[in-house]
Motif scaffolding. Structure first.
Motif, short mmCIF file in Angstrom:
data_model
loop_
_atom_site.label_atom_id
_atom_site.label_comp_id
_atom_site.label_asym_id
_atom_site.label_seq_id
_atom_site.Cartn_x
_atom_site.Cartn_y
_atom_site.Cartn_z
N THR A 207 2.82 30.44 9.81
CA THR A 207 1.92 31.10 10.76
C THR A 207 2.65 31.46 12.05
O THR A 207 2.33 32.48 12.68
CB THR A 207 0.69 30.24 11.06
N PRO B 170 -2.41 39.72 7.83
CA PRO B 170 -1.79 38.94 8.92
C PRO B 170 -1.68 39.67 10.25
O PRO B 170 -1.58 39.02 11.29
CB PRO B 170 -0.41 38.61 8.35
N PRO C 271 -3.08 34.49 11.81
CA PRO C 271 -1.94 33.58 11.99
C PRO C 271 -1.98 32.82 13.31
O PRO C 271 -1.62 31.63 13.36
CB PRO C 271 -0.73 34.50 11.91
N SER D 264 -4.96 35.17 7.08
CA SER D 264 -3.53 35.22 7.41
C SER D 264 -2.71 35.77 6.25
O SER D 264 -1.67 36.40 6.47
CB SER D 264 -3.02 33.82 7.79
#
Length: 225
Positions: A148, A199, A207, A195
């Motif tokens: 992330t 994303p 994220p 995510s």
């Protein structure tokens, strides 16, 4: 008596093996596309959660816990290390085009997460069998932080290498990390899914939110969760 794989593996074991494939592919893809590799790493976390749900529903086997441990080492130990290795060699050069001593340092730093993931898994298999015994950070949490962070725009190799080194040591730290409850897992799953599939949507919201949750859980859950 043969392996009798078709009789001894459960549906949950099949999901576990899918996790191993996704984790392996994420590690392989990292050498050409780190952004996609990070998304696949998070997908592996989602598959791992599905595996646990299926197993808790009663569809499990005797070999399931061992398969799960081995798969976790692949997806959440080796793959994050490969991810960091690609980052660092891209910055400092690999064995063919860089300083050999620098390459050794890069390799040691990158492999530390996988190494301590193996140690943690071995210790759990040998010494810890009670539900209340959960010392050390789960390797999946470190994988979430790494993936992330990269998807959120934190791509500096030195910063991520420093972070993964701290996370590596945390895997064998003498702090108990509780397993998140259902009320925590469901919203986390939604953010993880966002995510993976989108994303960059809404200013990298998925994220960035997931990274914040993961860092807070890493820092405070041993004491306050």
């Amino acid at each position: 008596m043969g392996f009798e794989v078709h009789r001894r593996l459960s549906v949950a074991d099949g999901v576990t093996l899918v996790n191993a494939v996704v984790g392996f592919v994420a590690g392989a893809v990292a050498f050409t596309d780190l952004h996609l590799a990070a998304r696949l790493l998070l997908l592996s976390v989602i598959v791992d959660a599905l595996d646990g749900i299926v197993a808790r529903s009663g569809d499990s086997s005797e070999v399931g816990p061992l398969l799960d441990s081995i798969t976790d080492v692949i997806s959440f130990g080796v793959t994050p290390s490969l991810f960091v290795y690609v980052l660092l060699t891209g910055q400092f050069g690999d064995i063919t085009g860089g300083n050999p001593l620098v390459f050794v340092v890069v390799s040691v730093v990158a492999s530390l997460y996988a190494l301590l993931s193996i140690v943690r898994t071995a210790f759990y298999s040998t010494y810890f069998d009670g539900p209340d015994e959960r010392p050390g950070m789960p390797n999946s949490l470190g994988a979430i932080v790494l993936a992330t962070a990269y998807l959120a725009g934190i791509t500096d190799p030195v910063v991520l290498a420093a972070a993964i080194t701290v996370l590596a040591v945390a895997q064998v730290a003498p702090f108990d990390y509780p397993k998140p409850g259902v009320k925590t897992v469901v919203p986390m799953g939604v953010v993880l899914f966002l995510s993976v599939v989108a994303p960059t949507a809404f200013g990298r919201a998925g994220p960035r939110i997931m990274l914040g949750i993961a860092v807070l859980f890493f820092a405070f859950s041993p004491r306050y969760y």
